[in-house]
Structure formats: structure tokens, C-alpha cells
Design a protein around this motif. Structure first.
Motif, PDB file in Angstrom:
ATOM      1  N   LYS A  64       0.842  -1.184   0.000  1.00  0.00           N
ATOM      2  CA  LYS A  64       0.000   0.000   0.000  1.00  0.00           C
ATOM      3  C   LYS A  64       0.883   1.241   0.000  1.00  0.00           C
ATOM      4  O   LYS A  64       2.040   1.220   0.444  1.00  0.00           O
ATOM      5  CB  LYS A  64      -0.904   0.014   1.249  1.00  0.00           C
ATOM      6  N   GLU A  65       0.335   2.349  -0.506  1.00  0.00           N
ATOM      7  CA  GLU A  65       1.064   3.602  -0.492  1.00  0.00           C
ATOM      8  C   GLU A  65       1.361   3.994   0.956  1.00  0.00           C
ATOM      9  O   GLU A  65       0.477   4.000   1.807  1.00  0.00           O
ATOM     10  CB  GLU A  65       0.254   4.690  -1.189  1.00  0.00           C
ATOM     11  N   THR A  89      -4.344   3.748  -2.109  1.00  0.00           N
ATOM     12  CA  THR A  89      -3.650   3.430  -3.358  1.00  0.00           C
ATOM     13  C   THR A  89      -2.788   2.207  -3.156  1.00  0.00           C
ATOM     14  O   THR A  89      -2.068   2.096  -2.146  1.00  0.00           O
ATOM     15  CB  THR A  89      -2.789   4.608  -3.811  1.00  0.00           C
ATOM     16  N   LEU A 147       0.136  -0.508  -4.873  1.00  0.00           N
ATOM     17  CA  LEU A 147       1.218  -0.594  -5.845  1.00  0.00           C
ATOM     18  C   LEU A 147       1.549  -2.055  -6.105  1.00  0.00           C
ATOM     19  O   LEU A 147       1.700  -2.845  -5.171  1.00  0.00           O
ATOM     20  CB  LEU A 147       2.463   0.139  -5.314  1.00  0.00           C
ATOM     21  N   GLU A 156       0.081   1.151 -10.466  1.00  0.00           N
ATOM     22  CA  GLU A 156      -0.524   1.850  -9.313  1.00  0.00           C
ATOM     23  C   GLU A 156      -2.048   1.925  -9.556  1.00  0.00           C
ATOM     24  O   GLU A 156      -2.500   2.391 -10.592  1.00  0.00           O
ATOM     25  CB  GLU A 156       0.062   3.256  -9.197  1.00  0.00           C
TER      26      GLU A 156
END
Length: 620
Positions: A35-36, A60, A62, A134
Motif C-alpha cells: 500500500k502507499e 492506493t 502498488l 498503481e
């Protein structure tokens, strides 16, 4: 359905060049995810669903995938195709930005597909390429599907083409179902009393149009309005399904109707507020179970009261509704992220199925209606032919009767003319013997009087017959005591019988019959009157005899010259006005009339009548 099967399996069989694909196309199954804001990468297997591995579906995510060296021929354009990817995403290859859709408006379905070309400057020659994806995970079905890598032309001719053809097949099937639904609505516009037809046509049209929108790459209206539109369409189709079932099985189901009206209105209001407030996922999470309960109730009502003559016919609609229910439950699980991201909606497959089932039943009804119409037309033609024959027969009988009446009237008319000429001649001659001339005039006047009475009786008979045929209503049967009626008729005919030197004998009776009093009196008057007029010597006997346990036979016997029994038939010529009236009255009362006659010895007319309960009780 055969066309649908061919379209669905066609892409797999129509692959232009199946052999090179396993060598040149690769599927990437392993990736790393974080995760971001996180530092540690975690291995995941594609397709990956955040919800299924209990990853929070917000924020978000990744993905990092190591791509092995390409096996594509030198100079070939290599591309990446991701079948299922969130609509808001960003793709990089070795740090080079290949696709940036992170800032676009969230698509209604949130999951889409993308084909990205991997340009040579971004690729490492002979090394491992690092692909970074992403995705924005602001919906329950956040995740990533399988990655297909290979020459672009092979991707377009292989998996991409098969995927497009499959979706096109589903769209075509739903478009055909929309056409069928539109035809149902047009048919309902002509037959407004068919509420089931109207409800089903409207819900099928809305559902199939919604199914086609599932495969749209662009939302027709922006953001929240698009989500609200789809939600209200889903709600309306479920409510219409309930009303269709109520009308189809012809059951009011007041509690279910209350749920449809009140529950549907409440879900529409709460859903509108929630979706416009940005809580579309929460609204669907709460509303869809209620919609599933409505469909379950509709299914139970259909199972209990499904119309149809055969068990297989009664099971068709419940089976179609069960398919819709299973598809609805699956789509709810898919919508809430409880299935894999590579899954798809089942409603576009189930709705055309139930439309086909109902259309088949409707076609069966139309075919049965056409067959019934043909049978009714043939029966109507048969009835028309029968009535035409009866009318022709009646016209011929009337013509014969008029001829007979004319013959009966011509005889006394000719006699009157002859008597009148004799009277004139007698009056013109000089009176040689006054006494003898006066006697002659008296005899001629008496004959003229008797002949005029005969004509008067004939004309009265014509008037009676005209009144009988002009009544315009069915006989009015009632309990009629026979003795008073016989006494009245005998009193009217007794003077004529005495003048002709005949005995008119009426046997007393206590019988009470069920008959129309007016018609029965006409029969008696004409039978007794004819018997007196046509008997030269002897007499006339009127009496009643038992005929079985519940009937009596009314008999009129004379000692006249006799009569041909065929004259009782309408087809027989002659018979006179009196006998014509007797025939018509007996036919109106549906009372059997018979004649036994011996030439030179007399005739016996009998009329069978049902007895009243009072008469039977008194007799017993």
C-alpha cells in the motif's frame, strides 16, 4: 440459444493462429504488492482481490512485476494487456510512464481493461523489466487481474479478440432480448388488461438495457448520477418482477404488495440520498440483500401458483426466476468484492434466459389462440351453415303454410261468391211461388252465414298464429290444472257440435301439468275445433291418460274421415291453419305431438306433458 452458444464458443474455435500463442504470449501470475506509505513488499498471486485477502479496500495500491526477457521476434511490437484493472490506474515500465488514468473520473463499473504498448526505449535489452502498476482502491472490488504479454498483433488476434467477441455475443443477446421486450410492450399497448405482459415487458427492457451498459467503456452520465441511475434501474426491475409475478399467477398477495410499494419507495429514497452523498458502495451493500429477499418472495409465489397445464410448463418460469436469483446473489458477491476480480456479472446471461422462457410461453399462447381462432371460425361457419339451412327450411315451411292457408281461404271465398250469385239470381227472377222463393232465399242466407263463419274462424287462426310467432320470448311454463281448461274449450265448441249432431265428451281429470297456459289453450282449441268441424257423425272425445310416472298424455279422438300422420311434419304440405298452429305451439313448448289415424274411422291426437308435483301427490 444455439446462436448464443456458437457466439460464445466461436472465439476459441476461430483463433486465427493458435500454435504460436503458447510460445510468444506469456501470462504473469506472480507479483509483489504494497500500500502507499508502506515499505515492505508482499508477494501476491494474480488475479489478486484485496477483499478476499482481507486488505482494506481504500487508498492506493502498488504492484511490482518482474517481466522475463521477451520471446517476441526482433522488431515486433510488444504489448501488455490487463483484462481486469481498476479504471483509475497508472502504469510504468522501468520508471517510464506508459499509462496515466489515475486522475480520471471513477467509472461506473470501477473495473475495466487496458492494452498498453511496451516501447523499446523503456525496455531493457536482454534483462528483466520491472513493471509497476498503481491502482486506486476506493471500491470493494479493488485488485488486479491477469497480465498478458507478447507481440501486439498476436494479443489483438488472440485473447483480446476472444474477450471482445465474448462480450459482443452477450451484448447481441441482450439487444435481441430488448427487441423482444419492446414487442411485448407494443402488444401490451393493444391489450391493456394483460398486466403481466406489460410488467414483464418493461422490466425486461430495463434489465437488458442495463446489461448492455455493463460493457460500455464510457459512462453515459457523470459519476454519482450514473451510479444512481444504475441503482434505480436495479430497484425498479425487482419491483416490476414482483408485480409481474402477482399478475401472472393472479394473486393479490397484500403483504408482498406492501413490501414492493413501501420497501421500494424507502430503498429509492435512501439510495438516492446515500449515492449522491458519495456512499454508493454502502448503499448497495445494504439494499441488495433486501432486493434479493423481494426476488425470493416472488420466486416462492411463482412456485406455489405457477399457471400451466403440464408440470414442465409450470416449472419453466420458476426455473428462469431461479437463474435470475442465483445471478443476483453472485453479482452481489462480485459487487462487494467477495469473488475474484477476474469474475464478471452473471445477470447479462440470466436475464435473456428468463426473457426467452416467457417469450416461449407467450408464443405458445399465441399459437394456441390462433388454433382456437381457427376452430372457432370453423365452428362459426358450421353454425352459420346450419342456421342458413334452418332459415331456408323455415322459409320453405312458411311458403307451404301460406299455400295451405290460401287453399283453405279460397274454398269458402269461392263458396261465398257462388252463394252470392245464386242469391242475386233468385232475387232477379220473377216470384212464381213466393213462399218457395222466400224459403230459397233463407237457405242461401244461412249458407252464406255458415261460410262467413268458416272464413272468420280461418282468419282468427291466422291472427292467433301471428300472435304466437310475434311474442318474441320463450314459453312461460307454469302449473296448469287441465280440468278448467278442458271445460272452457268444450263450452266454446259444444254449440257447434250440437248443431252438427255430434257428441262432445270431456273426461274429468285432476291432472295438473307444467306448460304455457296460452299455448296449451291454443292447441286444445284447434284440435277440438278441427275434430268437430271435420266429423260428420259420431262424436269427439277429450281425455287425459297417464304416461309413465311423471307425465300425462292429453288425447283428442274423433270419428271423422281420418288424416295422414305425415301432416304433422312441417315438411308435409296441407294440414290447414289449425294443424299449423298446433304444430308450432307444440314445438315451442317442446311437447311431443303424435297422431294415429285410420281412414274412414277417425283420428287420435295426443300431446305428452310433464305433470306438476301437486298432481303427482294428489294422485298418489
Amino acid at each position: 440459444m444455439l446462436v448464443l452458444l456458437m457466439l460464445l464458443v466461436g472465439p476459441a474455435r476461430s483463433n486465427p493462429s493458435p500454435e504460436p500463442f503458447p510460445l510468444l504470449l506469456q501470462q504473469q501470475l506472480q507479483a509483489e504488492f504494497r500500500k502507499e506509505g508502506e515499505v515492505r513488499w508482499r508477494p501476491v498471486t494474480l488475479p489478486d482481490s484485496w477483499k478476499r485477502r482481507q486488505e482494506p479496500t481504500r487508498g492506493t495500491g502498488l504492484y511490482r512485476i518482474a517481466l522475463p526477457p521477451s520471446t517476441a521476434p526482433a522488431g515486433a511490437d510488444v504489448a501488455l494487456w490487463i483484462e481486469h484493472i481498476p479504471s483509475r490506474h497508472r502504469i510504468r515500465l522501468n520508471g517510464h510512464l506508459l499509462s496515466d488514468r489515475a486522475g480520471q473520473t471513477r467509472h461506473l463499473l470501477s473495473i475495466g481493461t487496458t492494452l498498453v504498448r511496451l516501447p523499446p526505449p523503456a525496455r531493457l535489452q536482454g534483462g528483466v523489466d520491472l513493471l509497476e502498476i498503481e491502482v486506486q482502491g476506493d471500491f470493494p472490488r479493488a485488485g488486479l487481474g491477469l497480465l498478458h504479454i507478447g507481440p501486439e498483433d498476436l494479443l489483438l488476434r488472440g485473447p483480446v479478440w476472444a474477450w471482445q467477441q465474448q462480450r459482443l455475443a452477450v451484448q447481441l443477446v441482450n439487444a435481441a432480448a430488448s427487441g423482444i421486450a419492446l414487442f411485448m410492450l407494443l402488444l401490451w399497448a393493444v391489450r391493456r388488461h394483460e398486466r403481466a405482459l406489460g410488467c414483464f415487458g418493461l422490466l425486461a427492457l430495463l434489465a437488458t438495457l442495463r446489461n448492455q451498459a455493463y460493457f460500455s467503456t464510457a459512462s453515459p452520465v457523470p459519476g454519482a448520477l450514473s451510479s444512481l441511475l444504475f441503482y434505480l434501474l436495479q430497484l425498479l426491475t425487482v419491483v416490476l418482477l414482483g408485480h409481474f409475478v402477482r399478475a401472472h399467477v393472479q394473486q393479490e398477495a397484500p403483504r408482498f404488495r406492501w413490501l414492493l410499494h413501501v420497501g421500494g419507495s424507502a430503498l429509492a429514497l435512501v439510495g438516492t440520498i446515500g449515492i449522491l452523498g458519495g456512499q454508493s458502495d454502502a448503499v448497495r451493500l445494504l439494499a441488495y440483500p433486501v432486493l434479493i429477499v423481494m426476488v425470493l418472495w416472488s420466486l416462492a409465489l411463482m412456485v406455489r401458483h405457477a399457471p400451466g397445464d403440464h408440470p414442465a410448463q409450470r416449472a419453466l418460469m420458476p426455473a428462469g426466476m431461479l437463474a435470475v436469483l442465483v445471478a443476483g446473489v453472485h453479482d452481489y458477491l462480485y459487487q462487494t468484492g467477495r469473488t475474484t476480480v477476474s469474475d464478471d456479472y452473471w445477470a447479462p446471461f440470466a436475464v435473456p434466459l428468463i426473457v426467452a422462457v416467457f417469450a416461449a410461453q407467450l408464443l405458445s399462447r399465441l399459437a394456441a389462440g390462433l388454433m382456437r381462432g381457427d376452430r372457432d371460425r370453423l365452428e362459426l361457419e358450421r353454425q352459420v351453415a346450419l342456421r342458413t339451412a334452418e332459415l331456408n327450411e323455415a322459409v320453405q315451411a312458411r311458403s307451404r303454410f301460406i299455400a295451405s292457408a290460401s287453399h283453405d281461404l279460397r274454398q269458402p271465398m269461392s263458396a261465398l261468391r257462388m252463394l252470392a250469385e245464386l242469391l242475386h239470381q233468385t232475387l232477379r227472377e220473377p216470384p212464381v211461388a213466393p213462399a218457395r222463393t222466400g224459403q230459397r232465399i233463407t237457405e242461401l242466407a244461412s249458407q252464406i252465414d255458415r261460410t262467413s263463419q268458416t272464413m272468420a274462424s280461418l282468419l282468427d287462426g291466422l291472427l292467433d298464429l301471428s300472435r304466437l310467432e310475434g311474442r318474441g320470448q320463450a314459453p312461460r311454463p307454469a302449473a296448469v290444472p287441465l280440468q278448467p281448461l278442458l271445460r272452457t274449450v268444450a263450452a266454446d265448441c259444444d254449440a257447434l257440435a250440437m248443431a252438427r249432431g255430434l257428441r262432445l265428451i270431456v273426461r274429468p281429470t285432476a291432472a295438473v301439468v307444467i306448460a304455457d297456459a296460452l299455448l296449451l289453450e291454443q292447441i286444445l282449441r284447434n284440435l277440438v275445433g278441427n275434430a268437430v268441424q271435420n266429423t260428420l257423425q259420431g262424436g269427439v272425445l277429450v281425455g287425459v291418460r297417464p304416461h309413465g310416472r311423471t307425465q300425462v298424455r292429453l288425447v283428442v279422438i274423433d270419428t271423422g274421415p281420418g288424416l295422414d300422420p305425415a301432416r304433422l311434419d312441417d315438411d308435409a304440405p296441407g294440414g290447414g291453419l289449425g294443424l299449423g298452429i298446433v304444430r308450432r305451439c307444440a314445438r315451442l313448448m317442446q311437447a311431443p305431438l303424435s297422431l294415429r289415424s285410420t281412414p274412414g274411422r277417425g283420428s287420435s291426437f295426443s300431446l305428452v306433458l310433464p305433470t306438476a308435483a301437486l298432481s303427482r301427490t294428489s294422485s298418489s
